[in-house]
Design a protein around this motif. Structure first.
Motif: not given
Lengths: 191, 441
Positions: A94-97, A100-101, A112, A116, B30-36
């Protein structure tokens, strides 16, 4: 933001362009099962292309469109869309930002990953509860008799009711999958 | 229960604070890397409960069902499947070899040949990943071997591959059409010229660079491909090209619906692989599984975004944000430019699906109120997303190319190579905003 798994995989297997390798190890037995069953819904997509092709021929060549083709295709694809979400969870695609990760050290990344997965579990369970509410309305009449909600078209298939049951089921499985992911991220030493 | 309701009564915040709180929560998660997809879903449900109570929850799920149950949306898996089959066949490779005729002894010939192939591939496919990878595998090694300037070669592959979502059929335009409720056929027609305009900017750039500094694009050795070989290549390409003409033609001509045309495209490409002797069960299953994963990703972002926008709208948030945006200026162009700035920033970090589904329900009504054309705005949006594919730090095109380049080409070098192409995209975007007539409307 990008799909994190794709580029690496494509590098190792340029023939099978950017196709993820399958469920990640942390998804466990459940993930592998989800990956296997995925083929069923991949076929649903292929089948809908075929059905649409037949419908086009019947409509434009023989001027005899069917009443079932469109609704069947919509239903097949809707199940594929819903299942696709679960399929992608088991592949962690799944797409994520990853702003930082990507810079986290291994121990932090593990924390994390666990957190998450747990928050996703909450979101999924929450949504599952919401889906249950609409399932109840779609399956039972106010008097308590079982009657699947139907589309109300000329063909009138019970697909809306079936889809609501399907969505709820998938959300339950997805919540379990997130629990499995959280557990495996927590207990496994390294990826 | 009273205590609980008081604790979760978000209404007390007022819409200003609630909007702010929502953005901050979204951003932090979002910036933690959790899926959008799950971030938006969670925030939507929290605010639905907090603002309206449990009564509002079925409203969200009903939005999601109407999203998943649309016939037009079926064209998305069909076009993705078409591209996935195409990527796995040898059609792109043959196309590239056959196009050598065009490049010939021209300076920068192979770069131009690459761009032309990219345009044809873009007309067969509505997504970008596969195209960038194909060009990276086919064209980049040839250009590097001939001694082309590395950055020029890299830029051509990425920018060319990204054209997939600008030249119809394009998934970006389909999703825009669904959120903005405008005709997808109209969007495809309107994006045709702007797509070609962008591609021609790339070609002109290559020619200018090559003739100003001949060192960066050496002329290749005379072509030794035999006529028989060329004929063989052409034969294998006739059917795929016919498929493209047929699919786009039936959409433009209004003969078939977009979904029907997309299914015909899938069948046409499948028949092409059969005639070329490339058809295998593994190819089809691989392509279908790839499609399942891609649409699963797109649809779940859509589910989350659709839930979030639904809740935000009920809260009165969309009216609030619309007033903020329209309050920026009385001049419609300034408002459009302001929206472009928002899209640029979002495009650096977010995926286009998320951007389209989160911002368009707010932007498109404003565009309509301003008396501007929502179809034109769709093309503007697609052009803007071209920039987001290339722009650092997360331009997906760069990551796709990186996955197939030799290790000595770093991600940093790829992004630096893309800067002139991003400038060309912004130029095209500016022309599109200054002269909406480019869309032919």
């Amino acid at each position: 933001m990008q799909d994190r798994t794709d580029p690496n995989v494509a590098a190792s297997a340029p023939v099978d362009i950017d196709a993820p390798k399958g469920a990640i190890p942390e998804a466990g037995l459940l993930g592998r099962g989800i990956d296997r069953i995925g083929i069923l819904f991949a076929f649903a997509i292929l089948a809908s292309a075929a059905i649409l092709g037949i419908e086009v021929v019947l409509r434009y060549v023989f001027d005899a469109p069917t009443i079932w083709a469109h609704e069947t295709v919509i239903f097949l694809n809707a199940t594929a869309f819903v299942y696709g979400g679960l399929y992608v969870v088991s592949r962690d695609a799944h797409i994520r930002v990853v702003l930082i990760y990507d810079y986290l050290s291994a121990p932090w990344r593990r924390i994390f990953n666990v957190v998450i997965s747990l928050v996703c579990l909450v979101a999924t369970a929450f949504f599952g509860w919401a889906a249950w509410q609409s399932l109840v309305r779609a399956v039972w009449t106010p008097t308590g008799a079982i009657r699947l909600e139907s589309s109300g078209s000329a063909w009138d298939p019970p697909t809306p009711g079936m889809l609501k049951i399907f969505l709820f089921t998938i959300l339950v499985v997805m919540a379990v999958q997130f629990a499995v992911l959280a557990w495996n991220y927590m207990t496994k030493q390294d990826r | 229960m009273d205590l609980l309701t008081a604790l979760f009564d978000f209404k007390a915040m007022g819409i200003e604070v609630a909007t702010g709180a929502m953005f901050v929560t979204l951003f932090l998660l979002l910036i933690t890397g959790m899926p959008l997809a799950f971030v938006t879903l969670l925030v939507a449900l929290i605010f639905a409960l907090g603002w309206f109570g449990p009564m509002a929850v079925p409203l969200i799920t009903s939005r999601i069902f109407s999203f998943v149950n649309s016939f037009v949306f079926v064209s998305v898996p069909m076009f993705v499947l078409m591209a996935a089959i195409l990527d796995r066949s040898g059609i792109a490779r043959d196309l590239f070899d056959a196009m050598r005729v065009v490049g010939g002894r021209l300076r920068g010939g192979i770069a131009i040949q690459t761009l032309l192939v990219a345009v044809v591939l873009a007309a067969m496919s509505g997504i970008i990943g596969g195209e960038v990878v194909l060009l990276g595998l086919l064209a980049l090694p040839q250009m590097l071997r001939l001694g082309y300037d590395r950055r020029l070669a890299i830029g051509v592959c990425c920018a060319g591959g990204a054209l997939g979502t600008m030249v119809p059929p394009s998934i970006v335009l389909i999703i825009y059409g669904l959120t903005a409720s405008v005709s997808i056929g109209d969007l495809f027609t309107a994006s045709f010229l702007p797509g070609l305009m962008l591609a021609s900017f790339y070609i002109i750039y290559v020619l200018v660079r090559a003739y100003m500094n001949p060192d960066i694009a050496p002329i290749p050795e005379p072509d030794e491909t035999s006529t028989a070989e060329k004929m063989r290549l052409l034969k294998g390409l006739i059917l795929p090209i016919m498929v493209v003409i047929f699919v786009l033609g039936s959409i433009y001509g209004g003969i078939a619906s977009v979904t029907e045309a997309s299914a015909i495209g899938v069948i046409g490409v499948t028949l092409s692989t059969m005639m070329r002797g490339e058809f295998t069960t593994e190819l089809m299953v691989g392509a279908a599984k790839r499609t399942l994963a891609t649409v699963g990703m797109i649809v779940w972002i859509g589910i989350g975004a659709s839930a979030l926008v639904g809740v935000f709208n009920l809260m009165g948030g969309i009216t609030f944000v619309s007033n903020l945006i329209t309050g920026v200026s009385d001049n419609p162009t300034v408002i459009v430019l302001f929206m472009m700035a928002i899209l640029f920033v979002l495009g650096m970090f977010l995926d286009w699906v998320g951007i389209a589904l989160l911002t368009m329900p707010i932007f498109v009504p404003i565009i309509r109120d301003l008396g501007l054309d929502p179809v034109w705005f769709g093309v503007v949006f697609a052009m803007n997303m071209q920039v987001s594919f290339l722009s650092p730090p997360f331009g997906p095109a760069a990551f796709y190319l990186k996955s197939v380049t030799p290790p000595d080409i770093s991600l940093g070098e790829i992004f630096r190579s893309l800067l002139p192409f991003i400038a060309l995209q912004i130029l095209a975007l500016a022309i599109l905003i200054a002269f909406p007539g480019v869309t032919g409307r």
